[in-house]
Design an enzyme around this catalytic site. Structure first.
Site, short mmCIF file in Angstrom:
data_model
loop_
_atom_site.label_atom_id
_atom_site.label_comp_id
_atom_site.label_asym_id
_atom_site.label_seq_id
_atom_site.Cartn_x
_atom_site.Cartn_y
_atom_site.Cartn_z
CD GLU A 7 -2.77 -1.31 -0.08
OE1 GLU A 7 -2.90 -0.32 -0.82
OE2 GLU A 7 -3.28 -2.41 -0.34
CG ASP A 20 1.80 -7.49 -5.55
OD1 ASP A 20 1.23 -7.06 -4.54
OD2 ASP A 20 1.23 -8.19 -6.41
#
Length: 647
Positions: free
Chosen positions: A497, A560
């Protein structure tokens, strides 16, 4: 020029178990094959896995709470508006009443559509329809101005198509899916009291209009370019695009204030608006609105209607079975009052000790992220400085909000009215609330996710991170599991995030959430080169019956990759067991899906399927090669020059 990688994603098919797989050849399969070989997907689900199991755990907990509170076995929580959720739950679970009502609750609203006589009639009634429980062939929304995120502005775009994505219309499944929708819609309209031949004409007209829409609305790949939705158009220029439809009159009727400009999210749709909204298309527009309406409201009626509205969704997702009646009742209540239910969940199931520990992990990772930015070899000092400013300005939202958003006070539930009538009334309240935001500043305290959700997010326009209580539990996080496992689970999520603040979309916004280029041209060119590498390494990757679109999923894949790189370094600094870290990272994406669900996800989701999100980010971490002694002959080997680093 597209890059070709030696091996991407490891040796083996991550959609199938391989009990002999070794971490050196395929980390995902080595960790998850035993589970994959035994796992069964529940009949009312599209998939099974870590996330779906956690979703089910949360749902089971709160469903029991709702049942106990509704039955008087548990005290009503002292949380504002929670009683409304319980009343709605009781109404929704009363299937004796719903079955007896049949199609009666929708007759008044259904008649509003049936009674439309011509295009002029549609124009005159469009504002009233927009405020009701209907889908119109265009969309308005109010959200923060991307270039001045303190103020709200009006956004305009096209409606959703019948099939999951515009690309679905080019697949071999398209005809079968549309045939299923056609049969289902004719059946639902007939059950509602419309003659079968008349219903058939409506549905055929609807499908014809849908084909026109599919040629001009955005695909998921196009929507994945978040910054591309910002296309300001003056009020006068916007109105000029509509000749047959009186858009000025429509906007005067629905808006609290006249806007100076409109943010056009889909310029192509706006340029074709006149071709779509005209007298010649009236029959198609009317049919399209009827089909949209009946398919959306059928779930709020009797069990017969629920079952009749299931085949199309079943064909799209492969789910064999409808959710139970009691599950639907809970989900409707949770959906209508999600933030309220999330606060209840957070207060009951999320502890202060865990919150403090998660905050500590986040702060450690933010410190490492700053170190990684400053140590970056391809960024200029100027861009590094601005990236660190943005990083330090991040706002953290952990667990659940301290206050309830005003909308939940405005929503009302009347136990004397039907489920449909209550849902339709709440829909109107939500629409009015959304439009009234035009007269108010942006509320930065609003949470984008409820506390009982197993998810997390970054909001580029608020520059904030949200970690609901729902995701802050095993296997992602447990205060009693190893630090390495926690880093591989929630740590990787935190890093993911944070990295969205610097992915291909987030990188275009500054520390205030404003769309603002804070890069040098040279730095941004190098950044885009690395983004292109992420596109290439995923593009065309086979997963079950589908191939991944690298452009569509690139933002999530960047997050990711960068998130994992950050958490690995944080874990090393913290003395965590990196073997635990990598294995729990692989475990956290464990999933088994129905083939139909895979096809739909690949067409409609900006995330790559979960199993494909393990091996490639791991292959790009030098520490992985050391921990598992990976050699050039192993399936997980990626040549050093092919390992991608962005942040």
């Amino acid at each position: 020029m597209k890059r070709y990688f030696t091996v991407r994603g490891g040796a083996g098919d991550v959609s199938k178990p391989d009990l002999n797989a070794k971490p050196q050849d395929n980390l995902y399969l080595a960790v998850n094959s035993e589970w994959l070989s035994k796992a069964e997907i529940p009949a009312d689900k599209t998939s099974a896995g870590v996330n779906s199991e956690l979703d089910q755990k949360i749902e089971d907990r709160v469903m029991k709470d709702f049942a106990d509170i509704a039955a008087g076995k548990e005290k009503m929580p002292e949380i504002k508006d929670f009683d409304k959720a319980v009343i709605l739950y009781k109404i929704a679970k009363d299937f004796a009443k719903r079955d007896a009502e049949k199609a009666n609750p929708i007759q008044k609203d259904l008649q509003k559509l049936i009674s439309l006589n011509n295009f002029n009639d549609f124009k005159q009634k469009a504002a009233d329809l927009f405020m009701g429980p209907y889908a119109l062939p265009f969309v308005f929304d109010v959200d923060a101005d991307m270039k001045n995120t303190d103020v709200n502005v009006l956004h305009f775009g096209g409606p959703s198509t019948f099939l999951p994505d515009t690309t679905t219309y080019q697949t071999a499944d398209a005809k079968q899916l549309l045939d299923t929708l056609q049969d289902q819609s004719i059946n639902l309209l007939t059950m509602s009291g419309i003659g079968k031949s008349e219903a058939r004409v409506y549905v055929e007209s609807a499908l014809a209009f849908d084909q026109k829409l599919a040629k001009v609305v955005k695909s998921t790949e196009e929507w994945s370019d978040y910054a591309a939705i910002y296309n300001p158009v003056t009020y006068a220029d916007f109105i000029k695009k509509f000749k047959s439809f009186d858009m000025a009159d429509f906007m005067d009727s629905i808006l609290p204030v006249k806007p100076d400009r409109i943010i056009v999210m889909e310029p192509r749709f706006l340029n074709h608006a006149e071709e779509l909204l005209n007298e010649g298309n009236f029959a198609e527009i009317k049919g399209w609105m009827l089909v949209k309406y009946i398919n959306s409201v059928a779930k709020l009626l009797s069990q017969d209607f629920r079952e009749a509205a299931f085949p199309f969704g079943q064909a799209v997702t492969g789910t064999p079975q409808l959710p139970s009646q009691i599950k639907q009742a809970y989900r409707l209540a949770n959906g209508a009052f999600d933030e309220v239910v999330g606060i209840f969940y957070g207060q009951k199931y999320f502890g202060a000790k865990a919150k403090k520990d998660v905050e500590d992990m986040i702060q450690r990772m933010l410190k490492v992220y700053e170190e990684r930015i400053n140590a970056n070899k391809w960024l200029s000092a100027e861009t590094k400085k601005k990236a660190v400013i943005k990083l330090k300005a991040l706002v953290l939202k952990i667990g659940y909000p301290d206050k309830i958003e005003e909308i939940f006070d405005l929503l009302q539930v009347d136990p004397k009215k039907s489920l449909y009538e209550n849902e339709a009334a709440m829909s109107t309240v939500r629409t009015k609330y959304m439009l009234n935001k035009l007269t108010k500043p942006v509320d930065r305290s609003v949470w984008l996710m409820p506390g009982n959700l197993n998810n997390a997010c970054y909001d580029p326009q608020r520059n904030d991170l949200t970690f609901p209580a729902g995701i802050l539990q095993a296997p992602f996080y447990d205060i009693n599991q190893s630090r390495g496992a926690n880093y591989g689970g929630i740590g990787a999520t935190i890093g993911h995030e944070v990295s969205h603040a610097f992915d291909n979309s987030g990188a275009k916004f500054d520390e205030h959430g404003n769309m603002n280029n804070w890069w040098t041209d040279k730095d941004f060119a190098e950044f885009n080169k690395r983004v292109g590498q992420m596109v290439d390494i995923f593009d065309g990757l086979q997963y079950g019956p589908a191939k991944i679109n690298g452009k569509q999923v690139v933002g999530e894949n960047i997050a990711d990759l960068a998130g994992l790189a950050c958490v690995v370094q944080t874990g090393e600094n913290d003395g965590a067991d990196l073997k635990d870290l990598f294995e729990n990272y692989a475990r956290s994406w464990m999933q088994k899906q129905r083939p139909e669900a895979i096809k739909t996800e690949v067409q409609t989701d900006v995330h790559a399927p979960q199993p494909t999100r393990v091996n490639i980010p791991v292959q790009c971490q030098n520490a992985f090669y050391d921990v598992f002694n990976v050699k050039p002959t192993d399936g997980m080997w990626l040549d050093p020059e092919e390992r991608i680093t962005i942040w």
